[in-house]
Design an enzyme around this catalytic site. Sequence first.
Site, short mmCIF file in Angstrom:
data_model
loop_
_atom_site.label_atom_id
_atom_site.label_comp_id
_atom_site.label_asym_id
_atom_site.label_seq_id
_atom_site.Cartn_x
_atom_site.Cartn_y
_atom_site.Cartn_z
N TYR A 143 -3.76 3.92 -17.57
CA TYR A 143 -3.17 5.01 -18.36
C TYR A 143 -3.37 4.80 -19.87
CZ TYR A 143 -0.82 6.62 -14.08
OH TYR A 143 -0.55 7.09 -12.82
N LYS A 194 -5.79 -4.07 -5.72
CA LYS A 194 -6.97 -3.63 -4.97
C LYS A 194 -8.05 -4.66 -5.31
CE LYS A 194 -9.09 -0.52 -2.42
NZ LYS A 194 -8.81 -0.42 -0.98
N ASP A 226 -3.77 0.34 -0.52
CA ASP A 226 -3.89 1.31 0.58
C ASP A 226 -3.04 0.87 1.77
OD1 ASP A 226 -5.70 -0.79 0.54
OD2 ASP A 226 -7.33 0.31 1.51
N ASP A 250 3.20 3.99 -10.25
CA ASP A 250 3.55 5.39 -10.43
C ASP A 250 3.58 6.08 -9.05
OD1 ASP A 250 3.98 7.86 -11.48
OD2 ASP A 250 2.03 8.07 -12.46
N ASP A 254 7.12 6.66 -6.36
CA ASP A 254 7.49 8.01 -5.90
C ASP A 254 7.56 8.04 -4.38
OD1 ASP A 254 7.67 9.08 -8.40
OD2 ASP A 254 6.39 10.81 -7.96
#
Length: 362
Positions: A143, A194, A226, A250, A254
């Site tokens: 980000y 990852k 994943d 992020d 959620d």
Amino acid sequence: MSDAVNITLLPGDGIGPEVIREARKIIQVVESKLDLKLNLKEMPVGGAGYEATGKPLPEETLQAAQASHAVLLGAVGGPQWENLDFSLRPERALLGLRSSLGLFANLRPAKIFQALSDASTLKPEVVAGLDILVVRELTGGIYFGEPRGVETLPDGSRRGVNTLVYTDSEIERIARVAFDVALKRNKSVFSIDKANVLECTGLWREVVTETHKEYSDINLNHMYVDNCAMQLVRNPRQFDVILTTNMFGDILSDQASMLTGSIGMLPSASIGGKTGMYEPIHGSAPDIAGQDIANPLATILSVGMMFKYSFDREDIHDAIEQVVESVLDQGYRTKDILSHGKKAVGCVEMGDLVSEELESKL
Ligand code: NAD
């Protein structure tokens, strides 16, 4: 906790002022019952900041936040500001507050209250007792990485670029936050990356493993993002603390929070600098603003996190959480969590119920 502390309240927009008004009642009960001196200062932010000064994060608001021990934020944003230039949008205030207060760690609990276990989209037996804390890195990663942007190539086609960057010191400091909070919980951390594809998160895995050597009491596991997304739905109770990067956090936070069934129930804490910031995870909900139907519990639970993380008063945090649990056990529900046979209450009444019971408990 020092004798007098300064708390900046940033109600913001939409339902923000409604939920902050109820949170203020809780703070006032704590102040009067425990004989603490809590100085509350309310300042405009987001759309309200823009209307007052032409900026979503007015200079005086930022100064008040920087001068306080903790900030409690409602929510920002609304359709009336959606056409403003990106730099003037209410949501920009959040990035400004996070970066200027040095809030590199975002803590998001996803805890299910027994009385609401039927509110989840998953089967009650899968989520009963769920209590996850996602520790998300907040000021680095993709980000913020450079280069970024969209360029037009000589042949007229376009190319978009974002860059995933972490330094070893950024990884180490967020890993320490996760290990430190895990010491006060079940001493289990899953670090999510990852590393099989992204070199940057290979470094993440290396530094987390190295930092872990100083935390021999903690059980550390590494998991690919994943797989984590899948495991959160398959068997979420295997997780206690989840440590991860800005973007993975992020998304996963959620996902984890929705396992509990309601956006109106979930608090968050952003820490790392001398001032912590606490806020519900929901937005300004313009669709229900001004109707006294917003659920104030996420903001009330954020007050609990403030006492725990900024003022080292876990006892007050626990008392607030227990009172929320008790009010739910008695069947009181705002509209978003209402089910058959329960007692419907508005935002103000829910705040009154929690503050009155807290008053008798403290
Ligand atoms: P939202 O979280 O505001 O609302 C999503 C849905 O959940 C709506 O139906 C809303 O009525 C409901 N809801 C949210 N909070 C609730 C509560 N406490 N009680 C009962 N119901 C609740 O998300 P959105 O609609 O995508 O965004 C609305 C505005 O909020 C946008 O301007 C967005 O940019 C902003 N936003 C701000 C923040 C923040 O301030 N941290 C976070 C997310 C979105």
